[in-house]
Design a protein around this motif. Structure first.
Motif, mmCIF file in Angstrom:
data_model
loop_
_atom_site.group_PDB
_atom_site.id
_atom_site.type_symbol
_atom_site.label_atom_id
_atom_site.label_comp_id
_atom_site.label_asym_id
_atom_site.label_seq_id
_atom_site.Cartn_x
_atom_site.Cartn_y
_atom_site.Cartn_z
ATOM 1 N N VAL A 1 0.879 -1.256 -0.095
ATOM 2 C CA VAL A 1 0.155 -0.051 -0.089
ATOM 3 C C VAL A 1 0.674 1.253 0.092
ATOM 4 O O VAL A 1 0.523 2.197 -0.810
ATOM 5 N N VAL A 2 1.998 1.422 0.946
ATOM 6 C CA VAL A 2 2.790 2.520 0.967
ATOM 7 C C VAL A 2 3.528 2.546 -0.357
ATOM 8 O O VAL A 2 3.729 3.556 -0.783
ATOM 9 N N THR B 1 -8.710 8.056 -2.096
ATOM 10 C CA THR B 1 -9.139 6.694 -1.701
ATOM 11 C C THR B 1 -8.209 6.323 -0.610
ATOM 12 O O THR B 1 -8.830 5.455 0.471
ATOM 13 N N LEU B 2 -6.824 6.552 -0.648
ATOM 14 C CA LEU B 2 -5.958 6.292 0.328
ATOM 15 C C LEU B 2 -6.155 6.532 1.560
ATOM 16 O O LEU B 2 -5.536 6.489 2.779
ATOM 17 N N SER B 3 -6.687 8.186 1.718
ATOM 18 C CA SER B 3 -6.825 8.532 2.614
ATOM 19 C C SER B 3 -8.104 8.346 3.595
ATOM 20 O O SER B 3 -8.211 8.771 4.680
ATOM 21 N N GLU B 4 -9.185 7.724 3.013
ATOM 22 C CA GLU B 4 -10.344 7.811 3.371
ATOM 23 C C GLU B 4 -11.060 6.456 3.445
ATOM 24 O O GLU B 4 -12.295 6.249 3.845
ATOM 25 N N ASN B 5 -10.322 5.415 2.918
ATOM 26 C CA ASN B 5 -10.945 3.958 2.973
ATOM 27 C C ASN B 5 -11.005 3.423 4.449
ATOM 28 O O ASN B 5 -10.504 3.840 5.269
ATOM 29 N N GLN B 6 -11.605 2.397 4.510
ATOM 30 C CA GLN B 6 -11.939 1.591 5.930
ATOM 31 C C GLN B 6 -10.762 0.816 6.248
ATOM 32 O O GLN B 6 -10.931 0.193 7.241
ATOM 33 N N TYR B 7 -9.642 0.705 5.367
ATOM 34 C CA TYR B 7 -9.013 -0.411 5.647
ATOM 35 C C TYR B 7 -7.341 -0.174 5.874
ATOM 36 O O TYR B 7 -6.569 -0.535 6.813
ATOM 37 N N HIS B 8 -7.038 0.623 4.875
ATOM 38 C CA HIS B 8 -5.409 1.030 4.907
ATOM 39 C C HIS B 8 -5.114 2.475 4.827
ATOM 40 O O HIS B 8 -5.712 2.969 3.695
ATOM 41 N N VAL B 9 -4.897 3.326 5.740
ATOM 42 C CA VAL B 9 -4.528 4.733 5.872
ATOM 43 C C VAL B 9 -3.033 4.967 5.976
ATOM 44 O O VAL B 9 -2.855 4.969 7.146
ATOM 45 N N PRO B 10 -2.278 5.175 5.067
ATOM 46 C CA PRO B 10 -0.958 5.375 5.542
ATOM 47 C C PRO B 10 -0.796 6.814 6.126
ATOM 48 O O PRO B 10 -1.343 7.653 5.928
ATOM 49 N N VAL B 11 0.185 6.733 7.216
ATOM 50 C CA VAL B 11 0.463 7.835 8.029
ATOM 51 C C VAL B 11 1.565 8.534 7.427
ATOM 52 O O VAL B 11 2.786 7.937 7.493
ATOM 53 N N ARG C 1 -6.937 1.092 10.960
ATOM 54 C CA ARG C 1 -6.647 1.692 9.619
ATOM 55 C C ARG C 1 -5.154 2.176 9.471
ATOM 56 O O ARG C 1 -4.787 1.907 8.155
ATOM 57 N N LEU C 2 -4.829 2.700 10.262
ATOM 58 C CA LEU C 2 -3.489 3.444 10.132
ATOM 59 C C LEU C 2 -2.260 2.561 10.025
ATOM 60 O O LEU C 2 -2.217 1.500 10.836
ATOM 61 N N ILE C 3 -1.634 2.719 8.703
ATOM 62 C CA ILE C 3 -0.306 1.786 8.629
ATOM 63 C C ILE C 3 1.014 2.770 8.543
ATOM 64 O O ILE C 3 0.847 3.975 8.340
ATOM 65 N N GLY C 4 1.899 2.324 8.787
ATOM 66 C CA GLY C 4 3.208 3.143 8.685
ATOM 67 C C GLY C 4 3.432 4.045 9.769
ATOM 68 O O GLY C 4 3.933 5.070 9.572
ATOM 69 N N THR C 5 3.072 3.555 10.987
ATOM 70 C CA THR C 5 2.940 4.308 12.111
ATOM 71 C C THR C 5 4.170 4.433 12.928
ATOM 72 O O THR C 5 4.810 5.268 13.730
ATOM 73 N N GLU C 6 5.185 3.396 12.420
ATOM 74 C CA GLU C 6 6.411 3.340 13.098
ATOM 75 C C GLU C 6 7.701 3.420 11.960
ATOM 76 O O GLU C 6 7.396 3.125 10.853
ATOM 77 N N GLY C 7 8.660 3.973 12.317
ATOM 78 C CA GLY C 7 9.926 4.084 11.508
ATOM 79 C C GLY C 7 9.849 5.357 10.700
ATOM 80 O O GLY C 7 10.833 5.113 9.770
ATOM 81 N N SER C 8 8.895 6.217 10.524
ATOM 82 C CA SER C 8 9.070 7.181 9.754
ATOM 83 C C SER C 8 10.241 8.034 10.163
ATOM 84 O O SER C 8 10.629 8.421 11.586
ATOM 85 N N GLU C 9 11.008 8.578 9.148
ATOM 86 C CA GLU C 9 12.155 9.346 9.555
ATOM 87 C C GLU C 9 12.309 10.975 8.935
ATOM 88 O O GLU C 9 11.688 11.108 7.892
ATOM 89 N N VAL C 10 12.455 11.744 9.724
ATOM 90 C CA VAL C 10 12.758 13.150 9.192
ATOM 91 C C VAL C 10 14.276 13.423 9.483
ATOM 92 O O VAL C 10 14.928 13.005 10.535
ATOM 93 N N LYS C 11 14.978 14.202 8.705
ATOM 94 C CA LYS C 11 16.434 14.655 8.878
ATOM 95 C C LYS C 11 16.545 16.242 8.961
ATOM 96 O O LYS C 11 15.679 17.092 8.355
#
Length: 636
Positions: free
Chosen positions: A231-232, A259-269, A361-371
């Protein structure tokens, strides 16, 4: 050099998450730009562009300017006999809300289009148009026709269209076959750098797949068989195309991200840096936005800096540090990085996100990086200049230099001496000695303005030392031009807030006399305009005497005279010559070819000769063929 490499890496990738987190979002600026793309298609010229423009504006949450005019355009331009035209028109009128395409013939055309001989695309247009108009259709007939169409064409695009068709069928219809096909379709996608995923056909097919898969999932009330990392990757590919200037492509970008922001199953963060990349004592806060892909709020969240790592030496300066939520923006979070007193340099902050209320629904909640980079101000300390005898290395003259001051007298040195300058850089915030990526010594000739740049190198104790051997550098760097030079230090770095040029001293340099007698005036005027170079072509060779040329010309004509004499001796005659078109044409053409050779010898070029030869040769060939045929017929 290591810090320079880190800078290049940082500038190239900016704020980039790990491989399985969104790389960016469709920001408010991006949405405004795409909205302008949609609006610039007005006044509409065709029904397809009107469709993409109106739906794109609708997805972005904006109304359609001059909606009555748009409705009138759709009604006038729609071809009620064409299924695809009806699909475009009905989707656009449905988005307008206050516009309606009349049924009647349109309904009959759409219903008739649903048959076992129709292709998948036609079925998709017909079923979607009927749904847009709020008209009923027989789901069983659609399923039967769809199965027959897929047997004839099971291409990727047809299979993606089938997802959309199945998502619009009645609740009693069995669409499990198409729900299961999502995983098989996904296996046909291409992965790029383990961060992006796309289908053959590019943006439109990828967007249609995402939209169709989640619409079908809502219809079947079952999550689509797409793993979170896929998905990501699909989202990252769509986001990579967000700068498009095409009306059609802009719609596909917005449709997929909506669609990826408002569906009921997978919403990437998505965690994106919104504050300045540079963090300093004056601006200590790192600000991030935690949103969906359309930069919409995800509700109340707990945002934590899992770690902050110095990229140069992998030192971890903080762990499990919570961000503070903004009181004005629910998606904005802040972290005071300077409380940990980090050393200047580049840092990677790993961010974890936890919703206050469980949201699967929220996915990608861990491991995001900013520099980010921590910057500081520097100053020069322990600076000293010395003039030494190059043979004995004894300091004959030494002077202290206080930054940002300048040596109050001219420092003199000749070709028997060395000039040595030492200094160190100190971090104003921590009072620690540090190094900078750019440390140059610049010498400028006061008279000619010629610049000579040297690099100052730091030793193991981070103390910089610049050494100028007057004799050795004379010819290589200074063209042996003695005189007064201004010496300056150039200090800069990606993490230095106050890069500067410091005028250290004036030097009077005396170089040894050159043995080859170099023109000093020429050196002084090295940037002056040079004399123009006049190109001379090779002179043509001298022609032979006229008498010799005529003699050889006569020799060339002699064989023709010999030919005439021999014809007379053997009894040649013109009795068999017939005054027919073929005979005359052949001889005239043959003579013309010889004349053309003569002209080529005198003044024609090869290309002109070939052009004329083609014309004369064709006529001569046809006439000769006719002449020889006449002779053969006469003899027979």
């Amino acid at each position: 050099m290591e810090r320079g490499a880190l800078l290049l890496f940082f500038l190239a990738f900016g704020v980039v998450g790990q491989a399985l987190t969104p790389t960016t979002v469709l920001t408010a600026i991006d949405q405004a730009r795409l909205k302008a793309v949609f609006e610039n298609t007005q006044p509409f010229t065709d029904i397809a562009s009107a469709h993409y423009s109106i739906l794109g504006l609708k997805l972005l949450g904006g109304g359609v300017p001059k909606a009555p005019e748009a409705c009138t355009f759709l009604k006038n331009k729609v071809d009620t006999k064409n299924v695809q035209s009806l699909f475009y028109a009905t989707a656009a009128t449905k988005a307008l809300g206050t516009c309606q395409i009349a049924g009647g013939d349109a309904e009959q055309v759409l219903t008739t289009a649903i048959n076992e001989s129709a292709d998948v695309a036609t079925l998709y247009y017909a079923v979607s148009a009927l749904s847009n108009m709020g008209l009923k259709f027989n789901s069983a007939d659609v399923l039967k026709s769809l199965e027959a169409a897929l047997k004839k064409d099971d291409s990727l695009l047809s299979s993606v269209y089938a997802l959309h068709i199945a998502s619009q069928l009645s609740a009693e219809s069995d669409v499990s076959l198409y729900v299961d096909s999502v995983e098989d379709l996904l296996a046909q996608a291409d992965e790029i750098d383990e961060s992006y995923m796309q289908f053959e056909g590019g943006l439109s097919v990828t967007s249609l797949f995402i939209d169709g898969a989640y619409k079908l999932a809502n219809r079947a009330k079952k999550p689509p068989t797409i793993t979170e990392d896929k998905v990501v990757m699909l989202a990252n590919y769509i986001l990579s195309r967000k700068h498009t200037q095409s009306n059609k492509n802009g719609y596909y970008v917005v449709a997929a991200l909506r669609t990826l922001s408002e569906n009921q199953y997978h919403v990437p963060v998505a965690v994106t840096l919104v504050s300045s990349v540079a963090v300093s004592g004056a601006d200590p806060n790192v600000k991030v936005k935690v949103t969906n892909l359309m930069q919409g709020s995800l509700g109340k969240l707990s945002v934590t800096a899992n770690s902050a790592t110095h990229m140069e030496d992998d030192a971890v300066i903080l762990s499990k540090k919570p961000f503070t939520a903004s009181s004005t923006d629910p998606s904005l979070y802040e972290l005071n990085l300077m409380q940990t007193k980090p050393a200047p340099g580049f840092y990677t902050i790993e961010v974890n996100v936890t919703p206050s209320k469980e949201d699967k629904r929220l996915i990608g909640t861990e491991g995001s990086e900013v520099k980010v980079k921590v910057t500081t101000e520097v100053t020069v300390v322990n600076s000293e200049m010395a003039v030494m005898d190059r043979d004995q290395s004894i300091a004959s003259k030494s002077v202290k230099v206080n930054y940002p001051g300048k040596v109050d007298r001219v420092v003199e040195a000749d070709h028997h001496q060395l000039i040595v300058f030492k200094f160190a850089l100190k971090d104003k915030a921590t009072s620690k000695i540090m190094t900078a990526h750019q440390t140059f010594v610049q010498l400028v000739n006061v008279k000619t303005k010629q610049e000579i740049i040297f690099i100052a190198e730091a030793d193991d104790n981070d103390v910089y030392r610049f050494e100028l051997d007057v004799a050795e550098s004379a010819k290589e760097h200074f063209n042996s031009l003695s005189g007064k030079y201004t010496m300056s230090m150039i200090i800069g770095d990606a993490v230095v807030q106050n890069p500067f040029v410091w005028v250290v001293a004036d030097l009077q340099l005396k170089f040894p006399e050159t043995a080859d007698g170099d023109n000093k005036q020429e050196v002084v005027n090295q940037y002056a305009k040079k004399p123009e170079i006049q190109h001379e072509f090779n002179k043509p060779e001298k022609r032979p005497p006229l008498m010799l040329s005529n003699f050889f010309a006569a020799l060339c004509v002699l064989p023709f005279l010999v030919l005439i004499i021999l014809w007379i001796r053997i009894g040649a005659n013109l009795k068999n010559f017939t005054f027919s078109l073929g005979t005359i044409g052949f001889h005239v053409g043959l003579g013309g070819i010889f004349g053309l050779y003569y002209c080529y010898f005198l003044y024609l070029d090869m290309f002109s000769t070939l052009k004329y030869l083609t014309l004369i040769g064709v006529v001569t060939f046809l006439a000769g063929n006719r002449m020889l045929g006449a002779i053969a017929k006469k003899r027979a």
